[in-house]
Design a protein around this motif. Structure first.
Motif, PDB file in Angstrom:
ATOM      1  N   GLY A  26       0.850  -1.248   0.165  1.00 38.64           N
ATOM      2  CA  GLY A  26      -0.018  -0.067  -0.170  1.00 38.64           C
ATOM      3  C   GLY A  26       0.916   1.170  -0.033  1.00 38.64           C
ATOM      4  O   GLY A  26       2.145   1.188   0.016  1.00 38.64           O
ATOM      5  N   LEU A  27       0.142   2.285  -0.235  1.00 39.26           N
ATOM      6  CA  LEU A  27       0.856   3.684  -0.160  1.00 39.26           C
ATOM      7  C   LEU A  27       1.763   4.053   1.103  1.00 39.26           C
ATOM      8  O   LEU A  27       2.877   4.226   1.044  1.00 39.26           O
ATOM      9  N   VAL A  28       1.079   3.820   2.294  1.00 38.69           N
ATOM     10  CA  VAL A  28       1.588   3.931   3.713  1.00 38.69           C
ATOM     11  C   VAL A  28       3.071   2.960   3.823  1.00 38.69           C
ATOM     12  O   VAL A  28       3.973   3.629   4.165  1.00 38.69           O
ATOM     13  N   GLY A  29       2.920   1.834   3.396  1.00 28.02           N
ATOM     14  CA  GLY A  29       4.045   0.699   3.391  1.00 28.02           C
ATOM     15  C   GLY A  29       5.305   1.231   2.534  1.00 28.02           C
ATOM     16  O   GLY A  29       6.275   1.059   2.898  1.00 28.02           O
ATOM     17  N   THR A  30       4.556   1.749   1.293  1.00 24.68           N
ATOM     18  CA  THR A  30       5.912   2.228   0.360  1.00 24.68           C
ATOM     19  C   THR A  30       6.524   3.321   0.935  1.00 24.68           C
ATOM     20  O   THR A  30       7.809   3.453   0.650  1.00 24.68           O
ATOM     21  N   PHE A  31       5.657   4.424   1.626  1.00 19.88           N
ATOM     22  CA  PHE A  31       6.582   5.522   1.920  1.00 19.88           C
ATOM     23  C   PHE A  31       7.293   4.996   3.098  1.00 19.88           C
ATOM     24  O   PHE A  31       8.423   5.545   3.494  1.00 19.88           O
ATOM     25  N   GLY A  32       6.928   3.997   4.029  1.00 15.51           N
ATOM     26  CA  GLY A  32       7.572   3.340   5.123  1.00 15.51           C
ATOM     27  C   GLY A  32       9.169   2.871   4.578  1.00 15.51           C
ATOM     28  O   GLY A  32      10.056   2.828   5.107  1.00 15.51           O
ATOM     29  N   VAL A  33       8.975   1.955   3.415  1.00 17.14           N
ATOM     30  CA  VAL A  33      10.048   1.403   2.861  1.00 17.14           C
ATOM     31  C   VAL A  33      11.108   2.233   2.342  1.00 17.14           C
ATOM     32  O   VAL A  33      12.431   2.160   2.727  1.00 17.14           O
ATOM     33  N   PHE A  34      10.724   3.263   1.591  1.00 21.12           N
ATOM     34  CA  PHE A  34      11.608   4.124   1.083  1.00 21.12           C
ATOM     35  C   PHE A  34      12.259   5.203   2.207  1.00 21.12           C
ATOM     36  O   PHE A  34      13.405   5.285   2.434  1.00 21.12           O
ATOM     37  N   GLY A  35      11.366   5.619   3.197  1.00 22.83           N
ATOM     38  CA  GLY A  35      11.753   6.328   4.130  1.00 22.83           C
ATOM     39  C   GLY A  35      12.707   5.682   5.207  1.00 22.83           C
ATOM     40  O   GLY A  35      13.904   6.182   5.542  1.00 22.83           O
ATOM     41  N   LEU A  60       9.183  -4.823  11.727  1.00 23.73           N
ATOM     42  CA  LEU A  60       8.060  -4.921  12.306  1.00 23.73           C
ATOM     43  C   LEU A  60       6.982  -4.213  11.853  1.00 23.73           C
ATOM     44  O   LEU A  60       5.905  -4.616  12.240  1.00 23.73           O
ATOM     45  N   PHE A  61       7.136  -2.978  11.547  1.00 24.61           N
ATOM     46  CA  PHE A  61       6.013  -2.194  11.209  1.00 24.61           C
ATOM     47  C   PHE A  61       5.733  -2.703   9.786  1.00 24.61           C
ATOM     48  O   PHE A  61       4.109  -2.585   9.345  1.00 24.61           O
ATOM     49  N   LEU A  62       6.207  -2.962   8.778  1.00 24.65           N
ATOM     50  CA  LEU A  62       6.023  -3.409   7.497  1.00 24.65           C
ATOM     51  C   LEU A  62       5.714  -4.578   7.247  1.00 24.65           C
ATOM     52  O   LEU A  62       4.861  -4.897   6.388  1.00 24.65           O
ATOM     53  N   VAL A  63       5.952  -5.588   7.947  1.00 23.08           N
ATOM     54  CA  VAL A  63       5.579  -6.970   7.747  1.00 23.08           C
ATOM     55  C   VAL A  63       4.038  -7.222   8.011  1.00 23.08           C
ATOM     56  O   VAL A  63       3.326  -7.689   7.037  1.00 23.08           O
ATOM     57  N   PRO A  64       3.310  -6.687   8.983  1.00 21.71           N
ATOM     58  CA  PRO A  64       1.839  -6.661   9.050  1.00 21.71           C
ATOM     59  C   PRO A  64       1.186  -5.889   8.031  1.00 21.71           C
ATOM     60  O   PRO A  64      -0.040  -6.165   7.722  1.00 21.71           O
ATOM     61  N   LEU A  65       1.575  -5.226   7.257  1.00 24.27           N
ATOM     62  CA  LEU A  65       1.234  -4.386   6.272  1.00 24.27           C
ATOM     63  C   LEU A  65       1.135  -5.305   5.002  1.00 24.27           C
ATOM     64  O   LEU A  65       0.420  -5.170   3.843  1.00 24.27           O
ATOM     65  N   ALA A  66       2.261  -6.218   4.749  1.00 24.86           N
ATOM     66  CA  ALA A  66       2.321  -6.985   3.616  1.00 24.86           C
ATOM     67  C   ALA A  66       1.573  -8.108   3.693  1.00 24.86           C
ATOM     68  O   ALA A  66       1.234  -8.939   2.797  1.00 24.86           O
ATOM     69  N   ARG A  68      -1.778  -9.968   3.973  1.00 18.99           N
ATOM     70  CA  ARG A  68      -3.143  -9.803   3.749  1.00 18.99           C
ATOM     71  C   ARG A  68      -3.923 -10.984   3.425  1.00 18.99           C
ATOM     72  O   ARG A  68      -3.420 -12.210   3.338  1.00 18.99           O
ATOM     73  N   THR A  69      -5.190 -10.723   3.891  1.00 21.89           N
ATOM     74  CA  THR A  69      -6.260 -11.830   3.695  1.00 21.89           C
ATOM     75  C   THR A  69      -6.648 -11.950   2.266  1.00 21.89           C
ATOM     76  O   THR A  69      -6.169 -11.065   1.450  1.00 21.89           O
ATOM     77  N   GLN A  70      -7.369 -12.690   1.842  1.00 21.47           N
ATOM     78  CA  GLN A  70      -8.033 -12.910   0.759  1.00 21.47           C
ATOM     79  C   GLN A  70      -8.829 -11.782   0.029  1.00 21.47           C
ATOM     80  O   GLN A  70      -8.961 -11.307  -1.089  1.00 21.47           O
ATOM     81  N   ASP A  71      -9.599 -11.122   1.081  1.00 23.17           N
ATOM     82  CA  ASP A  71     -10.184  -9.970   0.752  1.00 23.17           C
ATOM     83  C   ASP A  71      -9.607  -8.564   0.882  1.00 23.17           C
ATOM     84  O   ASP A  71      -9.923  -7.641   0.792  1.00 23.17           O
ATOM     85  N   GLY A  72      -8.107  -8.767   0.998  1.00 22.84           N
ATOM     86  CA  GLY A  72      -7.399  -7.579   1.036  1.00 22.84           C
ATOM     87  C   GLY A  72      -7.113  -6.664   2.396  1.00 22.84           C
ATOM     88  O   GLY A  72      -6.482  -5.721   2.417  1.00 22.84           O
ATOM     89  N   ARG A  73      -7.411  -7.387   3.386  1.00 21.62           N
ATOM     90  CA  ARG A  73      -7.239  -6.629   4.714  1.00 21.62           C
ATOM     91  C   ARG A  73      -5.838  -7.179   5.297  1.00 21.62           C
ATOM     92  O   ARG A  73      -5.546  -8.293   5.235  1.00 21.62           O
ATOM     93  N   ASN A  74      -5.225  -6.169   5.971  1.00 13.88           N
ATOM     94  CA  ASN A  74      -3.871  -6.328   6.300  1.00 13.88           C
ATOM     95  C   ASN A  74      -4.170  -6.763   7.939  1.00 13.88           C
ATOM     96  O   ASN A  74      -5.207  -6.856   8.471  1.00 13.88           O
TER      97      ASN A  74
END
Length: 497
Positions: A26-35, A60-66, A68-74
């Motif tokens: 997602g957008l938040v996780g992407t900013f977290g990766v680059f930052g 620890l912050f990024l793994v829960p964002l990656a 996801r369930t089948q319907d897209g929830r992290n």
């Protein structure tokens, strides 16, 4: 003699909105990766140990964002849902008691939950027909409810069905041009026929001097016919919002909506909606009352047949008691469970794909299918389809093998969507919610099996709305509740997650 092949139109080309960002992050996780990478590189110039200390919490912050369930929830969204349910249960918000013996002021039976602060107003349209307006004062929104009797698809030519579908698509496209419209919903409610209407029509017309055999036949017809039939009601809700900074009184809103109703009804009639009409405040209250207490449905029909109405007000449309559990919602004489759409039918489908899902289900007291629509304005629609088109072209040129074949199909679909949008078609986000009401908890397991069979036949995937059954139940009522408007987290932030 020449024969022509009969063509059966197919439909499709819908897709799940693309999530911005890298993969599932997602957008938040992407900013977290680059930052995080930039911060780690800067810290590594000082000390390698400090860089490891920084990268640990980042993972620890990024793994829960990656994940996801089948319907897209992290993982964060699942945790938020569980925490919210525990807080509501700790405060006792999952229990509801109303009426004269409750602690609620007024001693009336107001609808619970998201409908508790809703008030009812009534106006008259250009044809002097009464129509009810539900006012959501906390959000500055107003909802009108339209009823219609669809013609149905039995013994109808495919060309006529194709015309109806085209007119329905045009009606949805016009919603994006409706000033102030926030969302719309189509609710199809089915229930076993109690036989009240048939009895009120037939029995009073039997002549007193009729032969005993004829009288016995007519009485037997009245008694046995409802067991093999069902009643179906279709409602269309339209929710409007007051623009920020504008102060409009309820009377001003009623006047504005009274002018719009005839045009909206004519569009429904052209789309195969049959006889369309606005629902009065009393009729809306009756629909909600019966949904919470299915056992009173025959009494409501008797009162309307004998006295022309029930006199029911919105303040008394709610249940006397309700209890929300993880997987069900108990309310007066019924127990309900609601399912949410996770995946629409893939590929092309025919116009009858949802017929089994909309028809009455055996073994259930009531069933409601709510199709929720969120119109997108033309400027945003053009930007979305162009973004999807560029993304599909990029995936097609960077993949190989089967991935490339699927990407090519995505390119064709994106090109078709862009061409249709440029030709004047509208872009609409949609979802589906299904509520089944039975008599007891013991029947919920059988209802779940029935829903799984119906969803498989309709080629849709559904999941139970666990830990939010009360809110989901209210969203399937013709009361104008829009799910994306009822969340604490802003919609833009949810899309970024």
């Amino acid at each position: 003699m020449s024969t022509e092949a009969v063509t059966h139109p197919t439909y499709g080309n819908w897709r799940r909105p693309r999530r911005p960002g890298l993969g599932p992050l997602g957008l938040v996780g992407t900013f977290g990766v680059f930052g995080g990478l930039i911060l780690t590189l800067l810290v590594s110039l000082i000390s390698l140990t400090a860089a490891l200390v920084v990268i640990g919490p980042l993972l620890l912050f990024l793994v829960p964002l990656a994940v996801r369930t089948q319907d897209g929830r992290n993982v964060y969204q699942l945790m938020t849902l569980r925490i919210g349910w525990r807080r509501r249960k700790r405060k006792g918000a999952h229990l509801y008691v109303s009426g004269p013996l409750s602690r609620r002021p007024g001693g009336r039976f107001r609808p619970p939950g998201l409908l508790n602060k809703v008030t009812m107003h009534e106006g008259r349209d250009a044809y002097d027909r009464p129509f009810g307006v539900l006012r959501h004062a906390a959000r500055g929104q107003y909802t009108i409810v339209l009823g219609c009797d669809p013609d149905g698809g039995s013994l109808v030519d495919p060309d006529q069905v194709d015309v109806w579908v085209a007119m329905w698509g045009d009606w949805l496209a016009r919603l994006s041009h409706e000033p102030g419209l926030r969302g719309a919903a189509v609710i199809v409610e089915t229930a076993p026929d109690p036989g009240t209407r048939l009895a009120n029509e037939v029995l009073p017309r039997i002549a007193p001097d009729a032969p005993p055999a004829a009288r016995a036949v007519m009485e037997e017809v009245v008694q046995r016919y409802p067991s093999a039939s069902s009643e179906m009601h279709t409602y269309v809700t339209l929710t409007y919002g007051v623009p920020p900074g504008q102060k409009r009184t309820p009377d001003d809103v009623l006047t504005d909506l009274a002018i719009r109703i005839p045009g909206l009804l004519s569009g429904l009639v052209g789309a195969g909606g049959g006889a369309a009409y606005p629902l009065s405040a009393e009729r809306i209250a009756e629909v909600v009352r019966v949904a919470y207490d299915p056992a009173v449905a025959p009494d409501v029909l008797n009162a309307r047949a004998q006295h022309g109405g029930t006199g029911l007000e919105w303040e008394d449309a709610g249940p006397a008691a309700a209890v929300e559990t993880v997987g069900s919602y108990q309310h007066d004489s019924g127990v309900s469970r609601t399912w949410l759409l996770t995946l629409a039918p893939r590929g092309t489908v025919r116009s009858s794909v949802l017929r089994g899902l909309l028809e009455a289900a055996p073994g259930t007291r009531r069933k409601r299918v709510a199709l929720v629509y969120r119109p997108i304005d033309p400027a945003t629609s053009a930007r979305i389809v162009e973004s999807d088109r560029r993304s599909a072209q990029f995936m097609a040129t960077s993949g190989r093998g089967m991935v490339q074949a699927r990407a090519a199909s995505e390119v064709r679909a994106a090109e078709q969507a862009a061409a249709e949008e440029a030709a004047g078609a509208g872009l609409v986000e949609f979802s589906l919610m299904l509520t089944v009401t039975v008599d007891s908890d013991a029947e919920l397991a059988d209802a779940g099996v029935t829903v799984r069979n119906l969803s498989a036949a309709a080629r849709v995937q559904l999941r139970a709305a666990d830990r939010m059954q009360a809110a989901a139940f209210n969203c399937t009522l013709p009361a104008g509740l829009l799910p994306w408007e009822q969340t604490l987290v802003p919609q833009q932030l949810q899309e970024a997650l």
